[in-house]
Design an enzyme around this catalytic site. Structure first.
Site, PDB file in Angstrom:
ATOM      1  N   ASP A  32      40.777  39.539  47.326  1.00 44.88           N
ATOM      2  CA  ASP A  32      41.453  39.883  48.603  1.00 44.88           C
ATOM      3  C   ASP A  32      40.352  40.450  49.293  1.00 44.88           C
ATOM      4  O   ASP A  32      39.943  41.704  49.153  1.00 44.88           O
ATOM      5  CB  ASP A  32      42.512  40.787  48.393  1.00 44.88           C
ATOM      6  CG  ASP A  32      43.591  40.067  47.769  1.00 44.88           C
ATOM      7  OD1 ASP A  32      43.735  39.024  47.257  1.00 44.88           O
ATOM      8  OD2 ASP A  32      44.705  40.878  47.106  1.00 44.88           O
ATOM      9  N   GLN A  79      50.223  44.853  38.282  1.00 40.55           N
ATOM     10  CA  GLN A  79      50.774  43.662  38.602  1.00 40.55           C
ATOM     11  C   GLN A  79      52.321  43.725  38.510  1.00 40.55           C
ATOM     12  O   GLN A  79      53.234  43.322  39.361  1.00 40.55           O
ATOM     13  CB  GLN A  79      50.380  42.320  38.087  1.00 40.55           C
ATOM     14  CG  GLN A  79      50.609  41.133  38.794  1.00 40.55           C
ATOM     15  CD  GLN A  79      49.877  41.115  40.205  1.00 40.55           C
ATOM     16  OE1 GLN A  79      48.810  41.725  40.528  1.00 40.55           O
ATOM     17  NE2 GLN A  79      50.715  40.561  41.183  1.00 40.55           N
ATOM     18  N   SER A 105      49.902  35.820  38.236  1.00 42.01           N
ATOM     19  CA  SER A 105      48.864  36.140  39.067  1.00 42.01           C
ATOM     20  C   SER A 105      47.426  35.868  38.755  1.00 42.01           C
ATOM     21  O   SER A 105      47.300  36.122  37.617  1.00 42.01           O
ATOM     22  CB  SER A 105      49.209  37.637  39.406  1.00 42.01           C
ATOM     23  OG  SER A 105      47.971  38.324  40.193  1.00 42.01           O
ATOM     24  N   ALA A 115      52.939  37.774  43.261  1.00 44.17           N
ATOM     25  CA  ALA A 115      52.850  37.177  42.019  1.00 44.17           C
ATOM     26  C   ALA A 115      53.481  37.917  40.938  1.00 44.17           C
ATOM     27  O   ALA A 115      53.213  39.148  40.871  1.00 44.17           O
ATOM     28  CB  ALA A 115      51.502  36.834  41.692  1.00 44.17           C
ATOM     29  N   GLU A 144      47.965  32.764  52.268  1.00 42.44           N
ATOM     30  CA  GLU A 144      47.437  33.896  52.227  1.00 42.44           C
ATOM     31  C   GLU A 144      46.028  33.782  52.864  1.00 42.44           C
ATOM     32  O   GLU A 144      45.000  33.430  52.097  1.00 42.44           O
ATOM     33  CB  GLU A 144      47.354  34.575  50.756  1.00 42.44           C
ATOM     34  CG  GLU A 144      48.573  34.723  50.476  1.00 42.44           C
ATOM     35  CD  GLU A 144      48.726  35.336  48.822  1.00 42.44           C
ATOM     36  OE1 GLU A 144      47.696  35.517  48.262  1.00 42.44           O
ATOM     37  OE2 GLU A 144      49.815  35.720  48.292  1.00 42.44           O
ATOM     38  N   TRP A 176      43.540  35.865  53.151  1.00 45.10           N
ATOM     39  CA  TRP A 176      42.677  36.893  52.493  1.00 45.10           C
ATOM     40  C   TRP A 176      42.371  36.524  50.925  1.00 45.10           C
ATOM     41  O   TRP A 176      41.481  37.072  50.486  1.00 45.10           O
ATOM     42  CB  TRP A 176      43.335  38.253  52.670  1.00 45.10           C
ATOM     43  CG  TRP A 176      44.549  38.232  51.587  1.00 45.10           C
ATOM     44  CD1 TRP A 176      44.596  38.754  50.304  1.00 45.10           C
ATOM     45  CD2 TRP A 176      45.927  38.077  52.018  1.00 45.10           C
ATOM     46  NE1 TRP A 176      45.850  38.606  49.783  1.00 45.10           N
ATOM     47  CE2 TRP A 176      46.972  38.461  51.059  1.00 45.10           C
ATOM     48  CE3 TRP A 176      46.556  37.928  53.431  1.00 45.10           C
ATOM     49  CZ2 TRP A 176      48.074  38.132  50.921  1.00 45.10           C
ATOM     50  CZ3 TRP A 176      47.896  37.801  53.257  1.00 45.10           C
ATOM     51  CH2 TRP A 176      48.803  38.201  52.287  1.00 45.10           C
ATOM     52  N   HIS A 177      43.056  35.650  50.627  1.00 45.68           N
ATOM     53  CA  HIS A 177      43.073  35.395  49.192  1.00 45.68           C
ATOM     54  C   HIS A 177      42.022  34.226  48.687  1.00 45.68           C
ATOM     55  O   HIS A 177      42.300  33.282  48.960  1.00 45.68           O
ATOM     56  CB  HIS A 177      44.261  35.122  48.509  1.00 45.68           C
ATOM     57  CG  HIS A 177      44.373  35.141  46.958  1.00 45.68           C
ATOM     58  ND1 HIS A 177      44.818  36.132  45.970  1.00 45.68           N
ATOM     59  CD2 HIS A 177      43.965  34.294  45.952  1.00 45.68           C
ATOM     60  CE1 HIS A 177      44.901  35.737  44.757  1.00 45.68           C
ATOM     61  NE2 HIS A 177      44.033  34.648  44.933  1.00 45.68           N
TER      62      HIS A 177
END
Length: 303
Positions: free
Chosen positions: A216, A181, A207, A202, A264, A266-267
Protein backbone atom coordinates in the site's frame (compact mmCIF):
# COMPACT_ATOMS: atom_id res chain seq x y z
CA UNK A 1 90.05 -143.11 -56.68
CA UNK A 2 89.95 -139.41 -56.90
CA UNK A 3 86.57 -137.97 -57.83
CA UNK A 4 86.12 -135.00 -60.14
CA UNK A 5 83.91 -132.48 -58.10
CA UNK A 6 83.98 -129.61 -60.63
CA UNK A 7 80.78 -130.55 -62.43
CA UNK A 8 78.95 -130.67 -59.09
CA UNK A 9 80.17 -127.19 -58.04
CA UNK A 10 79.19 -125.78 -61.39
CA UNK A 11 75.70 -127.16 -61.02
CA UNK A 12 75.31 -125.61 -57.54
CA UNK A 13 76.48 -122.23 -58.82
CA UNK A 14 73.96 -122.23 -61.65
CA UNK A 15 71.10 -123.12 -59.31
CA UNK A 16 72.11 -120.45 -56.81
CA UNK A 17 72.41 -117.80 -59.51
CA UNK A 18 68.95 -118.60 -60.80
CA UNK A 19 67.37 -118.36 -57.38
CA UNK A 20 69.17 -115.09 -56.59
CA UNK A 21 68.15 -113.54 -59.89
CA UNK A 22 64.51 -114.32 -59.39
CA UNK A 23 64.66 -112.84 -55.92
CA UNK A 24 66.25 -109.63 -57.23
CA UNK A 25 63.75 -109.34 -60.05
CA UNK A 26 60.88 -109.69 -57.62
CA UNK A 27 62.40 -107.12 -55.22
CA UNK A 28 62.18 -104.38 -57.84
CA UNK A 29 58.36 -104.57 -57.97
CA UNK A 30 57.16 -105.44 -54.51
CA UNK A 31 59.81 -104.62 -51.91
CA UNK A 32 61.52 -101.59 -50.55
CA UNK A 33 64.84 -100.40 -51.91
CA UNK A 34 68.09 -101.55 -50.44
CA UNK A 35 68.52 -98.26 -48.81
CA UNK A 36 65.17 -98.62 -47.16
CA UNK A 37 66.11 -101.91 -45.79
CA UNK A 38 69.38 -100.76 -44.35
CA UNK A 39 68.27 -97.22 -43.15
CA UNK A 40 64.93 -97.46 -41.41
CA UNK A 41 65.67 -94.33 -39.29
CA UNK A 42 66.04 -92.14 -42.38
CA UNK A 43 62.70 -93.30 -43.66
CA UNK A 44 60.98 -92.44 -40.38
CA UNK A 45 62.44 -88.94 -40.19
CA UNK A 46 61.35 -88.06 -43.71
CA UNK A 47 57.72 -88.84 -42.91
CA UNK A 48 55.44 -86.64 -40.82
CA UNK A 49 55.70 -87.78 -37.22
CA UNK A 50 52.65 -89.29 -35.73
CA UNK A 51 51.79 -88.64 -32.13
CA UNK A 52 50.88 -91.47 -29.94
CA UNK A 53 48.78 -89.05 -27.66
CA UNK A 54 45.48 -87.77 -29.01
CA UNK A 55 45.53 -83.98 -29.35
CA UNK A 56 42.92 -82.02 -27.34
CA UNK A 57 40.91 -79.97 -29.83
CA UNK A 58 41.04 -76.20 -29.28
CA UNK A 59 37.58 -75.17 -28.12
CA UNK A 60 35.67 -72.72 -30.26
CA UNK A 61 35.60 -69.27 -28.60
CA UNK A 62 32.34 -68.79 -26.78
CA UNK A 63 30.75 -65.44 -27.44
CA UNK A 64 30.04 -63.48 -24.27
CA UNK A 65 26.28 -63.09 -24.19
CA UNK A 66 25.11 -59.51 -24.34
CA UNK A 67 22.97 -58.87 -21.29
CA UNK A 68 19.43 -57.95 -22.01
CA UNK A 69 18.86 -54.28 -21.18
CA UNK A 70 16.96 -53.80 -18.00
CA UNK A 71 13.73 -52.07 -18.78
CA UNK A 72 13.24 -48.82 -16.90
CA UNK A 73 10.15 -49.28 -14.83
CA UNK A 74 7.36 -46.93 -15.74
CA UNK A 75 6.49 -44.96 -12.63
CA UNK A 76 2.94 -45.21 -11.51
CA UNK A 77 1.18 -41.91 -12.01
CA UNK A 78 0.82 -40.01 -8.78
CA UNK A 79 -2.77 -39.34 -7.92
CA UNK A 80 -3.81 -35.73 -8.25
CA UNK A 81 -3.84 -34.36 -4.73
CA UNK A 82 -7.21 -33.26 -3.47
CA UNK A 83 -7.09 -29.54 -2.67
CA UNK A 84 -7.70 -28.39 0.86
CA UNK A 85 -10.51 -25.96 1.43
CA UNK A 86 -11.62 -23.36 3.90
CA UNK A 87 -15.27 -24.12 4.53
CA UNK A 88 -17.76 -21.26 4.90
CA UNK A 89 -18.60 -20.10 8.38
CA UNK A 90 -21.85 -18.60 7.12
CA UNK A 91 -24.36 -21.14 5.84
CA UNK A 92 -26.77 -20.67 3.00
CA UNK A 93 -24.36 -20.24 0.09
CA UNK A 94 -22.53 -17.09 -0.98
CA UNK A 95 -23.99 -13.96 0.56
CA UNK A 96 -23.65 -10.76 -1.48
CA UNK A 97 -23.71 -7.13 -0.40
CA UNK A 98 -23.98 -4.42 -3.07
CA UNK A 99 -22.26 -6.69 -5.59
CA UNK A 100 -19.49 -7.93 -3.27
CA UNK A 101 -19.51 -11.36 -1.69
CA UNK A 102 -18.94 -11.91 2.01
CA UNK A 103 -15.78 -14.08 2.09
CA UNK A 104 -17.08 -15.91 5.15
CA UNK A 105 -19.83 -17.41 2.99
CA UNK A 106 -17.42 -18.68 0.30
CA UNK A 107 -15.65 -22.05 0.19
CA UNK A 108 -12.03 -21.16 -0.65
CA UNK A 109 -9.31 -23.42 -1.97
CA UNK A 110 -6.05 -23.28 -0.03
CA UNK A 111 -3.23 -22.65 -2.52
CA UNK A 112 -0.43 -25.20 -2.61
CA UNK A 113 2.22 -22.77 -3.86
CA UNK A 114 2.19 -19.69 -1.62
CA UNK A 115 5.91 -19.14 -2.31
CA UNK A 116 5.19 -18.48 -5.99
CA UNK A 117 5.59 -14.73 -6.45
CA UNK A 118 2.70 -14.71 -8.94
CA UNK A 119 0.31 -16.85 -6.85
CA UNK A 120 -3.37 -15.92 -7.03
CA UNK A 121 -4.95 -15.15 -3.67
CA UNK A 122 -8.43 -13.66 -3.37
CA UNK A 123 -11.81 -14.54 -1.83
CA UNK A 124 -11.74 -17.94 -3.54
CA UNK A 125 -8.05 -18.86 -3.15
CA UNK A 126 -6.58 -18.63 0.34
CA UNK A 127 -3.05 -18.83 1.69
CA UNK A 128 -2.40 -21.40 4.45
CA UNK A 129 -2.76 -20.06 7.97
CA UNK A 130 0.66 -21.48 8.88
CA UNK A 131 2.44 -19.79 5.98
CA UNK A 132 5.05 -17.18 6.88
CA UNK A 133 7.34 -16.03 4.05
CA UNK A 134 10.95 -14.98 4.29
CA UNK A 135 10.92 -11.28 5.12
CA UNK A 136 13.26 -8.29 5.15
CA UNK A 137 12.75 -4.72 6.22
CA UNK A 138 11.92 -2.49 3.28
CA UNK A 139 13.54 0.86 2.64
CA UNK A 140 11.44 3.99 2.31
CA UNK A 141 8.89 2.83 4.90
CA UNK A 142 8.17 2.99 8.60
CA UNK A 143 9.59 -0.41 9.45
CA UNK A 144 7.49 -2.37 6.94
CA UNK A 145 8.54 -5.84 5.80
CA UNK A 146 8.39 -7.51 2.39
CA UNK A 147 9.64 -10.64 0.68
CA UNK A 148 13.26 -10.03 -0.37
CA UNK A 149 12.37 -10.02 -4.09
CA UNK A 150 9.59 -7.52 -3.56
CA UNK A 151 11.76 -5.33 -1.31
CA UNK A 152 14.55 -5.12 -3.91
CA UNK A 153 12.07 -4.28 -6.66
CA UNK A 154 10.36 -1.67 -4.47
CA UNK A 155 13.68 0.03 -3.77
CA UNK A 156 14.59 0.09 -7.47
CA UNK A 157 11.18 1.50 -8.46
CA UNK A 158 11.34 4.14 -5.72
CA UNK A 159 14.78 5.31 -6.86
CA UNK A 160 13.76 5.43 -10.50
CA UNK A 161 10.61 7.43 -9.76
CA UNK A 162 12.59 9.89 -7.65
CA UNK A 163 15.20 10.28 -10.41
CA UNK A 164 12.62 10.63 -13.21
CA UNK A 165 10.00 12.96 -11.73
CA UNK A 166 11.26 13.87 -8.26
CA UNK A 167 8.45 12.03 -6.43
CA UNK A 168 9.42 10.24 -3.21
CA UNK A 169 7.33 7.07 -3.00
CA UNK A 170 6.52 5.69 0.44
CA UNK A 171 5.48 2.22 1.63
CA UNK A 172 2.62 2.57 4.12
CA UNK A 173 1.81 -1.10 4.63
CA UNK A 174 3.54 -4.28 3.56
CA UNK A 175 3.46 -7.70 5.24
CA UNK A 176 0.70 -8.43 7.76
CA UNK A 177 0.47 -11.60 9.79
CA UNK A 178 -2.72 -13.63 10.22
CA UNK A 179 -3.68 -12.03 13.51
CA UNK A 180 -3.30 -8.49 12.17
CA UNK A 181 -5.41 -9.29 9.12
CA UNK A 182 -8.08 -10.88 11.30
CA UNK A 183 -8.26 -7.75 13.45
CA UNK A 184 -8.41 -5.52 10.36
CA UNK A 185 -11.41 -7.35 8.91
CA UNK A 186 -13.32 -7.75 12.16
CA UNK A 187 -12.76 -4.12 13.13
CA UNK A 188 -13.95 -2.87 9.74
CA UNK A 189 -17.42 -4.36 10.10
CA UNK A 190 -18.64 -2.18 13.01
CA UNK A 191 -16.56 0.76 11.85
CA UNK A 192 -17.54 0.83 8.18
CA UNK A 193 -20.51 -1.50 7.87
CA UNK A 194 -20.58 -4.99 6.45
CA UNK A 195 -21.16 -3.92 2.84
CA UNK A 196 -18.05 -1.71 2.91
CA UNK A 197 -15.99 -4.24 4.81
CA UNK A 198 -16.54 -7.00 2.21
CA UNK A 199 -15.79 -4.49 -0.56
CA UNK A 200 -12.52 -3.11 0.83
CA UNK A 201 -11.21 -5.36 3.59
CA UNK A 202 -9.81 -8.83 3.00
CA UNK A 203 -10.68 -11.72 5.26
CA UNK A 204 -7.67 -13.50 6.85
CA UNK A 205 -6.17 -15.90 4.34
CA UNK A 206 -7.84 -14.08 1.42
CA UNK A 207 -5.53 -11.09 1.65
CA UNK A 208 -2.29 -10.65 -0.32
CA UNK A 209 -0.53 -8.91 2.56
CA UNK A 210 0.39 -12.15 4.42
CA UNK A 211 2.29 -13.18 1.26
CA UNK A 212 4.76 -10.32 1.76
CA UNK A 213 4.12 -9.27 -1.85
CA UNK A 214 1.44 -6.56 -1.44
CA UNK A 215 2.25 -2.85 -1.03
CA UNK A 216 0.00 0.00 0.00
CA UNK A 217 1.82 3.12 -1.21
CA UNK A 218 1.64 6.87 -1.54
CA UNK A 219 4.26 9.61 -1.41
CA UNK A 220 6.30 10.40 1.66
CA UNK A 221 4.76 13.84 2.08
CA UNK A 222 1.29 12.24 2.29
CA UNK A 223 1.73 8.86 4.04
CA UNK A 224 -1.94 7.93 4.00
CA UNK A 225 -3.95 5.44 2.01
CA UNK A 226 -5.67 7.31 -0.83
CA UNK A 227 -7.93 6.00 -3.55
CA UNK A 228 -6.83 8.85 -5.78
CA UNK A 229 -3.12 7.95 -5.58
CA UNK A 230 -3.13 6.46 -9.11
CA UNK A 231 -4.34 9.79 -10.48
CA UNK A 232 -1.49 11.77 -8.96
CA UNK A 233 1.80 12.48 -10.71
CA UNK A 234 3.53 9.73 -8.74
CA UNK A 235 0.67 7.28 -9.27
CA UNK A 236 0.64 7.86 -13.02
CA UNK A 237 4.37 7.17 -13.16
CA UNK A 238 3.90 3.90 -11.27
CA UNK A 239 1.10 2.85 -13.64
CA UNK A 240 3.34 3.56 -16.64
CA UNK A 241 6.55 2.02 -15.30
CA UNK A 242 5.62 -0.35 -12.47
CA UNK A 243 5.68 -3.43 -14.74
CA UNK A 244 9.34 -2.73 -15.46
CA UNK A 245 10.00 -3.60 -11.80
CA UNK A 246 7.45 -6.40 -11.49
CA UNK A 247 4.44 -4.51 -10.08
CA UNK A 248 0.79 -4.41 -11.14
CA UNK A 249 -2.13 -2.31 -9.93
CA UNK A 250 -4.06 -5.03 -8.17
CA UNK A 251 -7.61 -3.64 -7.86
CA UNK A 252 -8.35 -1.30 -10.76
CA UNK A 253 -11.52 0.73 -11.14
CA UNK A 254 -14.48 -1.04 -12.76
CA UNK A 255 -12.97 -4.50 -12.15
CA UNK A 256 -14.61 -5.31 -8.83
CA UNK A 257 -16.93 -7.86 -10.45
CA UNK A 258 -13.78 -9.78 -11.52
CA UNK A 259 -11.47 -9.31 -8.50
CA UNK A 260 -14.11 -9.36 -5.76
CA UNK A 261 -12.85 -6.04 -4.35
CA UNK A 262 -13.62 -2.41 -5.06
CA UNK A 263 -11.08 -0.03 -6.49
CA UNK A 264 -7.97 0.47 -4.35
CA UNK A 265 -5.79 3.18 -5.84
CA UNK A 266 -3.02 2.50 -3.32
CA UNK A 267 -2.68 -1.31 -3.54
CA UNK A 268 0.06 -2.72 -5.77
CA UNK A 269 1.27 -6.28 -6.02
CA UNK A 270 4.68 -7.71 -6.90
CA UNK A 271 4.31 -10.57 -9.40
CA UNK A 272 7.75 -10.43 -11.07
CA UNK A 273 8.87 -8.60 -14.17
CA UNK A 274 7.92 -11.39 -16.58
CA UNK A 275 4.26 -11.65 -15.54
CA UNK A 276 3.83 -7.90 -14.99
CA UNK A 277 5.30 -7.10 -18.42
CA UNK A 278 3.15 -9.70 -20.14
CA UNK A 279 0.04 -8.29 -18.50
CA UNK A 280 1.04 -4.76 -19.47
CA UNK A 281 1.80 -5.65 -23.09
CA UNK A 282 -1.41 -7.64 -23.50
CA UNK A 283 -3.50 -5.05 -21.68
CA UNK A 284 -4.60 -7.56 -19.02
CA UNK A 285 -5.90 -5.57 -16.06
CA UNK A 286 -6.23 -8.18 -13.31
CA UNK A 287 -4.49 -11.29 -12.06
CA UNK A 288 -7.82 -13.13 -12.22
CA UNK A 289 -8.04 -12.47 -15.96
CA UNK A 290 -4.40 -13.44 -16.43
CA UNK A 291 -5.12 -16.88 -14.94
CA UNK A 292 -8.57 -17.13 -16.51
CA UNK A 293 -10.25 -17.28 -13.10
CA UNK A 294 -12.54 -14.29 -12.79
CA UNK A 295 -15.03 -14.16 -9.95
CA UNK A 296 -18.25 -15.98 -10.78
CA UNK A 297 -21.21 -13.73 -10.15
CA UNK A 298 -24.73 -14.89 -9.36
CA UNK A 299 -27.22 -14.65 -12.18
CA UNK A 300 -28.80 -11.52 -10.76
CA UNK A 301 -25.50 -9.66 -11.33
CA UNK A 302 -25.03 -10.95 -14.88
CA UNK A 303 -28.29 -9.55 -16.21
Amino acid sequence: MKRNIFPGLLLIAVITSSIFGVACKDKKTIGPSYTDWTSPAKSETSAAPSSSVAETPTPEPTATPTPEPTATPTPSPSPTPVPEYVEPTIEGGPVWYSGYVDPRSVRAEIVSNPDDIAVLVNKYYASPQSYVPELVYAKYSAGQQLRPEAAAAWEAMHDACLADIGEDLYLISGYRDWATQTYSFNNAIPRRGLDKAVCKNAYPGRSEHPLGLALDINIKSDPEIRDNFVYTKAGQWVLAHGHEYGFIWRYPADKGHITGYGVEGWHFRFVGVEVATEMHDKNISTLEEYYGKPQILPDTYNE
